[in-house]
Design an enzyme around this catalytic site. Structure first.
Site, PDB file in Angstrom:
ATOM      1  N   SER A   1      -6.469  -2.648   1.691  1.00  0.00           N
ATOM      2  CA  SER A   1      -6.699  -2.180   0.322  1.00  0.00           C
ATOM      3  C   SER A   1      -7.097  -3.289  -0.639  1.00  0.00           C
ATOM      4  O   SER A   1      -6.893  -3.185  -1.850  1.00  0.00           O
ATOM      5  CB  SER A   1      -5.465  -1.437  -0.220  1.00  0.00           C
TER       6      SER A   1
ATOM      7  N   GLU B   1       0.816  -1.212   0.000  1.00  0.00           N
ATOM      8  CA  GLU B   1       0.000   0.000   0.000  1.00  0.00           C
ATOM      9  C   GLU B   1       0.855   1.270   0.000  1.00  0.00           C
ATOM     10  O   GLU B   1       0.380   2.348   0.365  1.00  0.00           O
ATOM     11  CB  GLU B   1      -0.935  -0.018   1.216  1.00  0.00           C
TER      12      GLU B   1
ATOM     13  N   SER C   1     -11.191   9.440  -0.145  1.00  0.00           N
ATOM     14  CA  SER C   1     -11.253   8.508   0.983  1.00  0.00           C
ATOM     15  C   SER C   1     -12.471   8.796   1.859  1.00  0.00           C
ATOM     16  O   SER C   1     -12.801   9.949   2.147  1.00  0.00           O
ATOM     17  CB  SER C   1      -9.980   8.609   1.828  1.00  0.00           C
TER      18      SER C   1
END
Length: 362
Positions: A181, A17, A318
């Site tokens: 993720s 990530e 986000s």
């Protein structure tokens, strides 16, 4: 005017990530209140080397100055190797997603440095990062979780598609136990899918969790604060029909993959049930300052807690900052609130004794 606090923003890291972390840190660097704080971006490349960068850079080693660390608890110093120049930070803001950043590793180092740090500490980070440990603890706390099985790399030949399908039904989800993720995550419908899913998950971890598949809505809830923590109104991730589930590409690559509904279209009783479950999950896993709780809402209205992200993304899309923005907390105010929470928690921790007076001779 009060002296600005120096904030070490840690980003990058030895994780799949890595790129997501860079995008999150870029926003924190941009929106941090520079009248109150002096940001010190410290990038960690994929080899684990630390560099002071002038801004948040994707070319960490190329654009940065290599660092060493002098561990003097309470007043640790970063040393620029090329020049020998030293500098200190007043507070650390880890923006490191996944391995070595969200699993308690960095948190342990910062604790040894004896500096205030934004976010969950060693214990909560380690427990939340492990999908296996967190699932067991959430279940123990009385929270609804999906049925699941776990196995290690050396046990992989003991489990077959038919055996798992008999216990969990099909399709089911296969996940690397300690990643985020959606890396190392697959939806399994057939024997062929199963082999590919195992190969992918075991590329990234030595443990795998296999979970019951829930056909329903993807709901997220943002938690902020301590004593007591506060829950945002839930948001929903509506995924395009061309995706089987919320994959890495759907999250970060394809701009048309999802629609974000903030607030989610929920009845008040269901929204409150989600908020209460999210706070309870945050507390059960010993989280601090902030986290994002991911949940499922099935077609019968049952809520399942899926997992907790102790360092949620801070990119423009986000969910964590978007959910608080909907509640009237801007990106800049959110960052200031997190830094304040970290400092307050650090100051409270100073009451704890580190020395025990006894008659022991040494």
């Amino acid at each position: 005017m009060p002296k600005k606090k120096k904030v070490a923003i840690l980003y990058g890291g030895r994780s799949v990530e890595h790129g997501v972390s860079i995008n999150s840190a870029r926003n924190i660097f941009e929106y941090i209140d520079k009248n109150r704080y002096e940001p010190l971006p410290i990038g960690i490349n994929l080899q684990g080397q630390w560099f002071l960068t002038s801004g948040v850079s994707k070319d960490i080693a190329k654009d940065g100055q290599a660092l060493a660390l002098s561990l003097n608890p309470g007043k640790p110093e970063f040393i620029i190797l090329k020049t020998g120049k030293r500098f200190q930070a007043d507070i650390v803001f880890p923006v490191l997603h996944g391995t070595d950043g969200e699993d308690g590793s960095i948190q342990g180092l910062v604790k040894a440095m004896d500096l205030p740090m934004v976010g969950t500490g060693v214990t909560g980070s380690a427990m939340s990062m492990s999908k296996i440990v967190s699932k067991r603890l959430l279940k123990e706390a009385g929270l609804p979780v999906t049925d699941f099985l776990t196995f290690r790399y050396d046990e992989k030949d003991k489990f077959t598609f038919s055996k798992i399908a008999k216990q969990l039904g099909a399709p089911f989800m296969v996940k690397a136990a300690n990643l985020g993720s959606s890396v190392g995550v697959s939806k399994v419908k057939t024997q062929k899918d199963f082999k590919q899913a195992l190969d992918d998950a075991f590329k990234y971890d030595n443990e795998v969790i296999v979970e019951e598949y829930i056909s329903g809505r993807e709901i997220e809830c943002a938690i902020l604060g301590n004593y007591p923590p506060e829950a945002s109104y839930p948001g929903e991730v509506v995924i395009s029909d061309k995706y089987e589930f919320y994959t890495f590409d759907a999250k970060y690559v394809d701009p048309d993959a999802v629609r974000i509904d903030v607030p989610a279209k929920l009845s008040k009783p269901v929204a409150e049930k989600i908020r209460k479950a999210s706070v309870k999950a945050f507390e059960a896993l010993n989280c601090e300052d902030f986290s994002r709780v991911d949940l499922f809402l099935d077609k019968k209205g049952k809520v399942y807690v899926n997992e907790i992200n102790t360092i949620p993304g801070f990119t423009n899309s986000s969910m964590y900052p978007v959910m608080w923005k909907e509640r009237g907390v801007s990106f800049a105010k959110l960052i200031t609130r997190l830094l304040t929470l970290a400092q307050e928690r650090y100051d409270r921790g100073k009451r704890i004794e580190r020395d025990f007076k006894s008659s022991l001779k040494f």
